[in-house]
Every structure is written in C-alpha cells, then in structure tokens.
Scaffold this motif. Structure first.
Motif, PDB file in Angstrom:
ATOM      1  N   UNK A  49       0.803  -1.226   0.000  1.00 43.77           N
ATOM      2  CA  UNK A  49       0.000   0.000   0.000  1.00 43.77           C
ATOM      3  C   UNK A  49       0.831   1.270   0.000  1.00 43.77           C
ATOM      4  N   UNK A  50       1.978   1.257   0.691  1.00 39.75           N
ATOM      5  CA  UNK A  50       2.751   2.480   0.880  1.00 39.75           C
ATOM      6  C   UNK A  50       4.176   2.410   0.333  1.00 39.75           C
ATOM      7  N   UNK A  51       4.635   1.227  -0.074  1.00 39.13           N
ATOM      8  CA  UNK A  51       5.992   1.104  -0.574  1.00 39.13           C
ATOM      9  C   UNK A  51       7.054   1.183   0.506  1.00 39.13           C
ATOM     10  N   UNK A  52       6.672   0.943   1.764  1.00 35.66           N
ATOM     11  CA  UNK A  52       7.598   1.016   2.895  1.00 35.66           C
ATOM     12  C   UNK A  52       7.792  -0.381   3.462  1.00 35.66           C
ATOM     13  N   UNK A  53       9.043  -0.805   3.578  1.00 36.39           N
ATOM     14  CA  UNK A  53       9.366  -2.113   4.156  1.00 36.39           C
ATOM     15  C   UNK A  53       9.648  -1.929   5.646  1.00 36.39           C
ATOM     16  N   UNK A  54       8.690  -2.288   6.481  1.00 35.37           N
ATOM     17  CA  UNK A  54       8.815  -2.092   7.925  1.00 35.37           C
ATOM     18  C   UNK A  54       9.928  -2.938   8.533  1.00 35.37           C
ATOM     19  N   UNK A  55      10.165  -4.127   7.999  1.00 43.09           N
ATOM     20  CA  UNK A  55      11.226  -4.977   8.521  1.00 43.09           C
ATOM     21  C   UNK A  55      12.592  -4.342   8.257  1.00 43.09           C
ATOM     22  N   UNK A  56      12.793  -3.851   7.050  1.00 43.22           N
ATOM     23  CA  UNK A  56      14.045  -3.171   6.732  1.00 43.22           C
ATOM     24  C   UNK A  56      14.228  -1.944   7.627  1.00 43.22           C
ATOM     25  N   UNK A  57      13.157  -1.178   7.825  1.00 40.15           N
ATOM     26  CA  UNK A  57      13.238   0.004   8.694  1.00 40.15           C
ATOM     27  C   UNK A  57      13.606  -0.397  10.119  1.00 40.15           C
ATOM     28  N   UNK A  58      13.017  -1.488  10.627  1.00 36.22           N
ATOM     29  CA  UNK A  58      13.326  -1.948  11.985  1.00 36.22           C
ATOM     30  C   UNK A  58      14.795  -2.357  12.100  1.00 36.22           C
ATOM     31  N   UNK A  59      15.305  -3.078  11.098  1.00 40.64           N
ATOM     32  CA  UNK A  59      16.713  -3.479  11.105  1.00 40.64           C
ATOM     33  C   UNK A  59      17.628  -2.255  11.079  1.00 40.64           C
ATOM     34  N   UNK A  60      17.286  -1.281  10.266  1.00 48.25           N
ATOM     35  CA  UNK A  60      18.116  -0.085  10.164  1.00 48.25           C
ATOM     36  C   UNK A  60      18.164   0.657  11.495  1.00 48.25           C
ATOM     37  N   UNK A  61      17.014   0.839  12.121  1.00 45.74           N
ATOM     38  CA  UNK A  61      16.970   1.522  13.413  1.00 45.74           C
ATOM     39  C   UNK A  61      17.784   0.754  14.452  1.00 45.74           C
ATOM     40  N   UNK A  62      17.660  -0.582  14.449  1.00 44.05           N
ATOM     41  CA  UNK A  62      18.417  -1.410  15.399  1.00 44.05           C
ATOM     42  C   UNK A  62      19.919  -1.265  15.197  1.00 44.05           C
ATOM     43  N   UNK A  63      20.335  -0.953  13.981  1.00 42.19           N
ATOM     44  CA  UNK A  63      21.764  -0.780  13.670  1.00 42.19           C
ATOM     45  C   UNK A  63      22.213   0.666  13.809  1.00 42.19           C
ATOM     46  N   UNK A  64      21.315   1.531  14.266  1.00 42.47           N
ATOM     47  CA  UNK A  64      21.674   2.932  14.449  1.00 42.47           C
ATOM     48  C   UNK A  64      21.655   3.745  13.172  1.00 42.47           C
ATOM     49  N   UNK A  65      21.024   3.210  12.119  1.00 38.72           N
ATOM     50  CA  UNK A  65      20.925   3.909  10.838  1.00 38.72           C
ATOM     51  C   UNK A  65      19.508   4.460  10.710  1.00 38.72           C
ATOM     52  N   UNK A  66      19.408   5.746  10.435  1.00 43.73           N
ATOM     53  CA  UNK A  66      18.087   6.358  10.276  1.00 43.73           C
ATOM     54  C   UNK A  66      17.519   5.991   8.896  1.00 43.73           C
ATOM     55  N   UNK A  67      16.393   5.270   8.854  1.00 46.73           N
ATOM     56  CA  UNK A  67      15.824   4.909   7.547  1.00 46.73           C
ATOM     57  C   UNK A  67      15.255   6.142   6.854  1.00 46.73           C
ATOM     58  N   UNK A  68      15.352   6.167   5.543  1.00 49.58           N
ATOM     59  CA  UNK A  68      14.766   7.254   4.762  1.00 49.58           C
ATOM     60  C   UNK A  68      13.337   6.853   4.418  1.00 49.58           C
ATOM     61  N   UNK A  69      12.410   7.426   5.144  1.00 48.13           N
ATOM     62  CA  UNK A  69      10.995   7.117   4.944  1.00 48.13           C
ATOM     63  C   UNK A  69      10.270   8.371   4.496  1.00 48.13           C
ATOM     64  N   UNK A  70       9.292   8.222   3.635  1.00 48.31           N
ATOM     65  CA  UNK A  70       8.501   9.398   3.238  1.00 48.31           C
ATOM     66  C   UNK A  70       7.674   9.887   4.419  1.00 48.31           C
ATOM     67  N   UNK A  71       7.381  11.177   4.423  1.00 51.77           N
ATOM     68  CA  UNK A  71       6.520  11.714   5.486  1.00 51.77           C
ATOM     69  C   UNK A  71       5.096  11.211   5.262  1.00 51.77           C
ATOM     70  N   UNK A  72       4.314  11.240   6.319  1.00 50.11           N
ATOM     71  CA  UNK A  72       2.935  10.746   6.236  1.00 50.11           C
ATOM     72  C   UNK A  72       2.129  11.522   5.194  1.00 50.11           C
ATOM     73  N   UNK A  73       2.422  12.805   5.011  1.00 47.17           N
ATOM     74  CA  UNK A  73       1.670  13.606   4.036  1.00 47.17           C
ATOM     75  C   UNK A  73       2.070  13.276   2.601  1.00 47.17           C
ATOM     76  N   UNK A  74       3.276  12.716   2.417  1.00 41.40           N
ATOM     77  CA  UNK A  74       3.738  12.332   1.080  1.00 41.40           C
ATOM     78  C   UNK A  74       3.393  10.893   0.746  1.00 41.40           C
ATOM     79  N   UNK A  75       2.581  10.259   1.568  1.00 42.85           N
ATOM     80  CA  UNK A  75       2.379   8.821   1.470  1.00 42.85           C
ATOM     81  C   UNK A  75       0.911   8.464   1.261  1.00 42.85           C
ATOM     82  N   UNK A  76       0.351   8.739   0.079  1.00 41.78           N
ATOM     83  CA  UNK A  76      -1.044   8.330  -0.119  1.00 41.78           C
ATOM     84  C   UNK A  76      -1.132   6.814  -0.209  1.00 41.78           C
ATOM     85  N   UNK A  77      -2.161   6.284   0.395  1.00 44.10           N
ATOM     86  CA  UNK A  77      -2.355   4.832   0.365  1.00 44.10           C
ATOM     87  C   UNK A  77      -2.630   4.379  -1.063  1.00 44.10           C
TER      88      UNK A  77
END
Length: 175
Positions: A49-77
C-alpha cells in the motif's frame, strides 16, 4: 498522529512499534503499544500500500541507521485491503477441499487474492492455543468494495463459517 503521540508520551523515540487504537466518536483511544513490528501480514500489506518495508526500517533503526521514509503527508495509500485469518478450528473442512493451499497459491499468483501463509500444509491441526494458518485478502481502490469482494470470495471458498466465524459480521464493523 495519535499513534505517534502515544509513543512519544511513553518515551519511545526510535524504533518500529505496533500501536493499536480504536476509533470512537470521541476520537482515537489507545488499546496497546508493542515494542515490535506488527505481526502476520502487516509487513506485506504496508509494503504493497505504501511502498515502505517495515522490517528493513526496523533493522536499520536497530543498527543505528536512520531509515529514509517518506513523510505521512507524502504517502497516499495505494488502496485498501480486507482480509480474513484462516484458523484450523474454523476452516479445516474448507482448507482440505474448496480452499486447498495449492488453489489459494494459484489465485495469489494470478493476482486474484493476496495470500500470506503462516504454517505448512501438513500443520492443519487444531490446538488449544491456535495460531492462524494463513491470511486471505482482497485489495481494491475502495475499502467497501474490498470488503464485499472478500466476503463473496470467502462464501465461494467456504471460509465464511457462520455463526462461529461470521465474516459478514466481522466486516460490518469497518463500514
């Protein structure tokens, strides 16, 4: 925004959290926050729906890397999903006949449904503490149409099992 503010209010800043809210006439009400990614099919649905991989984002955060995610306003379903969790205690007959895993897989490969499998076909055994066997879902640009298509499909496949697993009743809460 309610989920985001609930996390901030608990001191949760970095991470992927499963926040459950109930929408009421007075606005959203917090049910629970889990310090983990949402389970079962949510990763696949969010990716679709959004083109965002939550698992990849979780891994990145766990490794101290800030994931590049679109803002909620830029993310139409990219549409709406409606799905049903198939459990052996309610759907065993259908999963062995009209809804065999091989048939559900073929429907998924054709793009007619979305299928998430959580257990192997030889695990069609009901237990005291049951986990879902699979999730069958329909995607549409309109939420109501997704729900109606899911109900029609499940009636045809034998996955609508009133009165114990009444999909029509379950879906009526999302109109």
């Amino acid at each position: 925004m309610a989920a985001y503010h609930a996390c901030l209010g608990c001191g949760l800043r970095d991470g992927v959290y499963n926040v459950e809210l109930k929408m009421t006439e007075l606005g959203p009400r917090l049910i629970e926050i889990n310090a983990r990614m949402g389970g079962f099919y949510l990763r696949d649905w969010i990716l679709q729906l959004y083109g965002v991989d939550m698992l990849l984002a979780a891994f990145m955060v766990a490794c101290g890397v800030r994931p590049r995610l679109p803002s909620a306003t830029d993310l139409p379903a990219g549409g709406h999903f409606a799905g049903v969790m198939c459990v052996v205690s309610q759907h065993l007959q259908a999963l062995r006949t009209t809804s065999r895993l091989t048939y559900l897989r073929s429907l998924h490969q054709e793009g007619a449904i979305f299928l998430n499998e959580f257990a192997a076909a030889d695990e069609l055994i009901a237990g005291e503490y049951e986990e879902p066997f699979c999730n069958v879902a329909m995607r549409d640009t309109c939420g109501e149409r997704a729900r109606q298509r899911l109900l029609s499909l499940c009636q045809a496949l034998g996955l609508h099992c009133p009165p114990h697993y009444d999909l029509k009743f379950f879906l009526s809460h999302f109109s």
